[in-house]
Design an enzyme around this catalytic site. Structure first.
Site, PDB file in Angstrom:
ATOM      1  N   ILE A  43       0.819  -1.221   0.000  1.00  0.00           N
ATOM      2  CA  ILE A  43       0.000   0.000   0.000  1.00  0.00           C
ATOM      3  C   ILE A  43       0.847   1.264   0.000  1.00  0.00           C
ATOM      4  O   ILE A  43       0.322   2.371  -0.053  1.00  0.00           O
ATOM      5  CB  ILE A  43      -0.950   0.028   1.219  1.00  0.00           C
ATOM      6  CG1 ILE A  43      -0.165  -0.094   2.525  1.00  0.00           C
ATOM      7  CG2 ILE A  43      -2.003  -1.052   1.102  1.00  0.00           C
ATOM      8  CD1 ILE A  43      -1.035   0.037   3.757  1.00  0.00           C
ATOM      9  N   GLY A  65       8.501   4.007   0.218  1.00  0.00           N
ATOM     10  CA  GLY A  65       9.275   5.214   0.409  1.00  0.00           C
ATOM     11  C   GLY A  65      10.746   4.910   0.491  1.00  0.00           C
ATOM     12  O   GLY A  65      11.182   3.767   0.281  1.00  0.00           O
ATOM     13  N   ASN A 124      12.560   4.781   3.042  1.00  0.00           N
ATOM     14  CA  ASN A 124      12.933   3.969   4.200  1.00  0.00           C
ATOM     15  C   ASN A 124      12.396   2.545   4.141  1.00  0.00           C
ATOM     16  O   ASN A 124      12.737   1.726   4.993  1.00  0.00           O
ATOM     17  CB  ASN A 124      12.443   4.635   5.492  1.00  0.00           C
ATOM     18  CG  ASN A 124      13.167   5.938   5.745  1.00  0.00           C
ATOM     19  OD1 ASN A 124      14.335   6.067   5.389  1.00  0.00           O
ATOM     20  ND2 ASN A 124      12.473   6.899   6.337  1.00  0.00           N
ATOM     21  N   GLY A 125      11.530   2.246   3.214  1.00  0.00           N
ATOM     22  CA  GLY A 125      10.997   0.898   3.161  1.00  0.00           C
ATOM     23  C   GLY A 125       9.631   0.831   2.524  1.00  0.00           C
ATOM     24  O   GLY A 125       9.129   1.811   1.966  1.00  0.00           O
ATOM     25  N   LYS A 126       9.015  -0.328   2.632  1.00  0.00           N
ATOM     26  CA  LYS A 126       7.708  -0.569   2.044  1.00  0.00           C
ATOM     27  C   LYS A 126       6.665  -0.766   3.144  1.00  0.00           C
ATOM     28  O   LYS A 126       6.992  -1.154   4.260  1.00  0.00           O
ATOM     29  CB  LYS A 126       7.755  -1.800   1.147  1.00  0.00           C
ATOM     30  CG  LYS A 126       8.734  -1.687  -0.016  1.00  0.00           C
ATOM     31  CD  LYS A 126       8.776  -2.964  -0.823  1.00  0.00           C
ATOM     32  CE  LYS A 126       9.770  -2.850  -1.986  1.00  0.00           C
ATOM     33  NZ  LYS A 126       9.832  -4.096  -2.778  1.00  0.00           N
ATOM     34  N   LYS A 155       5.120  -1.815   8.318  1.00  0.00           N
ATOM     35  CA  LYS A 155       6.228  -1.146   7.643  1.00  0.00           C
ATOM     36  C   LYS A 155       7.464  -2.040   7.695  1.00  0.00           C
ATOM     37  O   LYS A 155       7.918  -2.425   8.773  1.00  0.00           O
ATOM     38  CB  LYS A 155       6.508   0.201   8.311  1.00  0.00           C
ATOM     39  CG  LYS A 155       7.479   1.068   7.538  1.00  0.00           C
ATOM     40  CD  LYS A 155       7.509   2.479   8.125  1.00  0.00           C
ATOM     41  CE  LYS A 155       8.358   3.402   7.276  1.00  0.00           C
ATOM     42  NZ  LYS A 155       8.360   4.791   7.809  1.00  0.00           N
ATOM     43  N   ASP A 185      10.129  16.216  11.803  1.00  0.00           N
ATOM     44  CA  ASP A 185       9.872  15.908  10.390  1.00  0.00           C
ATOM     45  C   ASP A 185       8.394  16.093  10.079  1.00  0.00           C
ATOM     46  O   ASP A 185       7.755  15.247   9.450  1.00  0.00           O
ATOM     47  CB  ASP A 185      10.320  14.485  10.064  1.00  0.00           C
ATOM     48  CG  ASP A 185      10.465  14.254   8.551  1.00  0.00           C
ATOM     49  OD1 ASP A 185      10.505  15.260   7.809  1.00  0.00           O
ATOM     50  OD2 ASP A 185      10.530  13.094   8.129  1.00  0.00           O
TER      51      ASP A 185
END
Length: 844
Positions: free
Chosen positions: A514, A517, A519-521, A539, A634
């Protein structure tokens, strides 16, 4: 050598009330009217001799000389003294005669001669016949009510007083003892007592006398060489103060008080814990309005029903007497507190019977003190649901918009108090709604939910009449429908209580992809947590084995700050073999805010405010974490997720740090998305106010997403995608809003983007200002929403073209700027580092 006091009282009509107040021993205790009331008739100058005392303090002597005649008379009796009270009543069991105590008993031998009186064989010379008759009458009266003290000491004050008042010859003069043999022991035990100026405090400290009297009466306490001892001398010095304290403690002087301070003290002093050694009882008290009592019909939870009916009726009776003597039960002291405020504040959970009695006698539950606090504030602060129910039942308003913070108190102490406050708070803590009562925003936002949840969880809606409960719901809906929806959702789906490590997990269980990015999926998954099935977003992060500990620490910091405004973290699984870390997160099917404002067209500012309040709530929520303010570092549109109820939540705490000096060094490492960073954050010094800057950029984005007529630039500088930076930091450039944006909104956003971090508003101030902006919108909806259709395409393009030229000019002059204004410009460049020449100052 005897010391004589020559005293007299002027006619009440000629009393200098200002002088009385200026010299009175306890300044704020007695009102001018009361002093005047008690000084009734002119008195003949009288002389007093106090034993053979040589050590009476001059200061004490002058105060005694001044104050006592205002409500009593003195008569000399061979080196001793007798006080004849005009209205006040005091009850003791000794007469002191030449340093010897004469106990008053039921069978007292009194012989009367010409000018002489023998009491139990001891001679008392009285020359004045009228004084002698009064003295004898009082002795007989005291001996006939010997059981009074036992009755009084066992908590039956009302019965004791009434038994005396029913006598035909009520007391108007009583003998006051000096308690020479044992008072000194009390002075030693409370050696600081004589330093106090407040007689009420003195009275409290002398309460131990009852025990000492018992010891003396039973020959359990003997003082040798008392006349020459330090104890004896202390006694002599303390007698005047002691007498004054006893006058206040045991008389009807309380309920004559006009300015309510003594009534407040009575509330503080005369209380019994309704939870202690008491059986559950329901209580009802209904009386006529003429008696200043309103009906009580509280048949509800056990907390309320534990109030002792006997004590409640006693308090109602006492307060009714106060009212009958023209005491204002709602009178404010110099701090603005009423008796109801002080009862809850001083007694906390022990205040139940007194609070119910005050309210039933007409106390107003919605009076604010000088700090704008109503009694409900204190009840919530101390976390007592029983008192909250009583206040609500008597019309306390559950909305507290004008409340102020508890910032003057140590937040840590308040947090500890909340953790000890019972089952309701435990439930609220698990939900994460009421963990930060000590700051402004949380009081505003959580008070209503505290009351609602407490009622819902305890199934005690019957406590409230339908109109009261309806009022609560209406106020919650009107003031914060977003939060109310969130709470209801949490009630339906209670979250997991703790963030924990998942022992067994197979990657093959993951559902569809879904998100993806740098940093990961992220995958979708339905997972069972100990019998509770959760719809999760998992994540998947590739983590070097040496960094696992640091990453987990950051995740744990996020878990510690979980609330309805943060994306829930349910647990984690560590795949040590493949160096993957799987974080199980709350699933938010509506995606992130960045995607929403890109794909959807806003039709009115109603949608803007819905999202704007959401991001402000989320930011403030992490800033007011009870374990320390959490700096997100962030904050950007893509880190705000929208759940299935369309509620905004904040996530991705990968760069977060708690705001405390110990962690200051960790904040110097650059982190976060460059385009949203504040000037100081880009230099490696992130603070809470850095998040405010980033939040301002998010609001800026929301404004940029407004679809003006034929407007294709969804973001400022939208056609300059080759730029990696579009706004300056510090005293350089800041983003420029389109002039069509209403002034109140643009002023708020610009204040958040101030180059000086200390001049930016706090998250709570942002909330307050945004609320005022919304009020302006509500009163001018047509004008505000007209901007969706009034912007001409040429005018719109010209505005953006001018901005492009200015930016291009800056690039040409090699003025390196630090950040683009929108996420769209740096989606793939989050880690780009820019060299900034901070010596250059630029302005449009």
């Amino acid at each position: 050598m005897n010391i004589k006091f020559d005293m007299f009282v002027k006619d009440s009509n000629s009393i200098d009330s200002e002088e009385l107040l200026n010299n009175y021993l306890t300044l704020n205790v007695v009102s001018q009217e009361l002093l005047i009331q008690n000084a009734q008739k002119p008195l003949t100058p009288l002389s007093i001799e106090i034993g053979k005392t040589r050590t009476i303090n001059k200061n004490i002597k002058s105060k005694l000389n001044f104050i006592m005649p205002s409500f009593c008379e003195y008569y000399e009796l061979e080196g001793n003294y007798i006080l004849y009270f005009k209205k006040l009543k005091i009850f003791e069991d000794f007469i002191i005669y030449k340093d010897q105590s004469i106990p008053i008993s039921n069978q007292m031998e009194i012989k009367i001669g010409k000018g002489k009186v023998l009491v139990n064989g001891k001679k008392i010379s009285i020359k004045d016949e009228e004084i002698k008759n009064n003295f004898i009458r009082d002795l007989n009266f005291l001996s006939s009510i010997k059981n009074f003290r036992n009755q009084y000491s066992h908590g039956n004050e009302i019965e004791a007083v009434e038994s005396i008042s029913k006598k035909e010859n009520s007391i108007n003069s009583l003998v006051i003892p000096t308690f020479i043999k044992f008072l000194g022991e009390i002075i030693i035990k409370t050696k600081d007592t004589i330093k106090f100026k407040n007689l009420m405090v003195l009275s409290d400290n002398f309460n131990i006398l009852d025990d000492v009297i018992y010891q003396v009466e039973n020959n359990e306490l003997n003082l040798k060489n008392s006349k020459n001892s330090v104890v004896y001398k202390s006694i002599k010095k303390s007698i005047p103060i002691y007498l004054l304290s006893k006058v206040f403690e045991h008389t009807e002087f309380y309920i004559l008080e006009k300015n309510n301070s003594i009534l407040n003290f009575f509330c503080k002093k005369r209380i019994e814990d309704f939870n202690e050694n008491s059986e559950d009882k329901e209580f009802n008290s209904t009386s006529e309005n003429d008696s200043h009592e309103s009906s009580i019909d509280l048949k509800c939870s056990s907390e309320v029903s534990q109030i002792k009916i006997e004590r409640f009726h006693e308090y109602v009776s006492l307060f009714s007497k106060c009212i009958s003597k023209n005491v204002d039960i709602n009178h404010k002291n110099d701090k603005g507190d009423t008796a109801l405020h002080n009862t809850i504040k001083n007694l906390k959970k022990e205040s139940g019977p007194m609070v119910a009695a005050l309210l039933s006698c007409g106390a107003n539950a919605n009076i604010r003190n000088n700090k704008h606090k109503v009694p409900l504030h204190f009840a919530i602060e101390f976390g007592d649901e029983s008192i909250i129910k009583i206040l609500l039942a008597f019309g306390a308003k559950p909305f507290l918009e004008d409340s102020i913070s508890f910032s003057e108190r140590d937040p840590g102490k308040i947090y500890k108090e909340l953790n000890k406050s019972g089952q309701v708070l435990k439930i609220l803590y698990e939900i994460g709604v009421i963990t930060k009562l000590f700051d402004n925003f949380s009081v505003l936002q959580h008070v209503k939910t505290f009351i609602l949840l407490e009622i819902l969880f305890q199934n005690s809606m019957n406590i409230l009449k339908s109109d009261i409960f309806s009022s609560i719901l209406n106020n919650i809906f009107n003031q914060n429908i977003v939060r109310f929806k969130l709470i209801i959702q949490n009630l339906k789906e209670p979250p997991l209580s703790k963030f924990k490590k998942i022992e067994k997990f197979d990657r093959s269980e993951l559902g569809k992809l879904i998100g993806k990015g740098a940093n990961g999926k992220v995958y979708e998954l339905h997972y069972n947590f100990g019998g509770v099935e959760k719809h999760c977003a998992v994540k998947e992060i590739k983590v070097d084995k040496y960094r696992v500990g640091a990453v987990l620490k950051e995740i744990e910091s996020t878990a510690l700050s979980q609330s309805p405004f943060t994306v829930g973290i349910y647990g984690y699984f560590e795949d040590e073999k493949n160096n993957f870390l799987y974080i199980f997160l709350e699933y938010c099917p509506n995606g992130n805010l960045f995607d929403i404002i890109n794909k959807e067209k806003m039709k009115s500012f109603d949608e803007f405010f819905s999202y704007a309040f959401g991001v402000v709530h989320c930011t403030h929520d992490i800033h007011s974490n009870p374990k320390g303010a959490l700096i997100h570092r962030d904050i950007k549109a893509s880190n705000f997720l929208v759940d299935k109820n369309n509620l905004v939540k904040i996530g991705d705490f990968g760069t977060a740090r708690f705001d405390c000096t110990l962690n200051l060094s960790s904040l110097k490492n650059g982190a976060g998305t460059v385009c949203f960073q504040a000037p100081e954050a880009s230099r490696g010094k992130a603070t809470i106010q850095s998040d405010i800057y980033s939040l301002g950029v998010v609001l800026f984005e929301l404004c940029g997403a407004i679809p003006y007529k034929n407007y294709n630039y969804f973001f400022p500088f939208g056609d300059l995608k080759y730029l990696r930076v579009a706004s300056a930091v510090s005293n350089y450039l800041r983003p420029i809003l389109h002039p069509v944006i209403p002034q109140p909104l643009s002023d708020l956003i610009y204040s958040m983007l101030n180059h000086n971090e200390y001049d930016r508003p706090t998250s709570f101030e942002v909330f307050q200002k945004l609320k005022k902006v919304q009020e302006d919108y509500e009163s001018n909806k047509e004008e505000w929403n007209s901007i969706f259709n009034t912007i001409d395409m040429k005018e719109d393009q010209q505005f953006h073209h001018e901005r492009q030229e200015k930016v291009a000019l800056m690039i040409k002059k090699k003025y390196l700027l630090t950040r683009p204004i929108t996420e769209s410009l740096v989606n793939h460049y989050d880690n780009i580092v820019f060299n900034i020449d901070y010596s250059i100052s630029l302005n449009f």
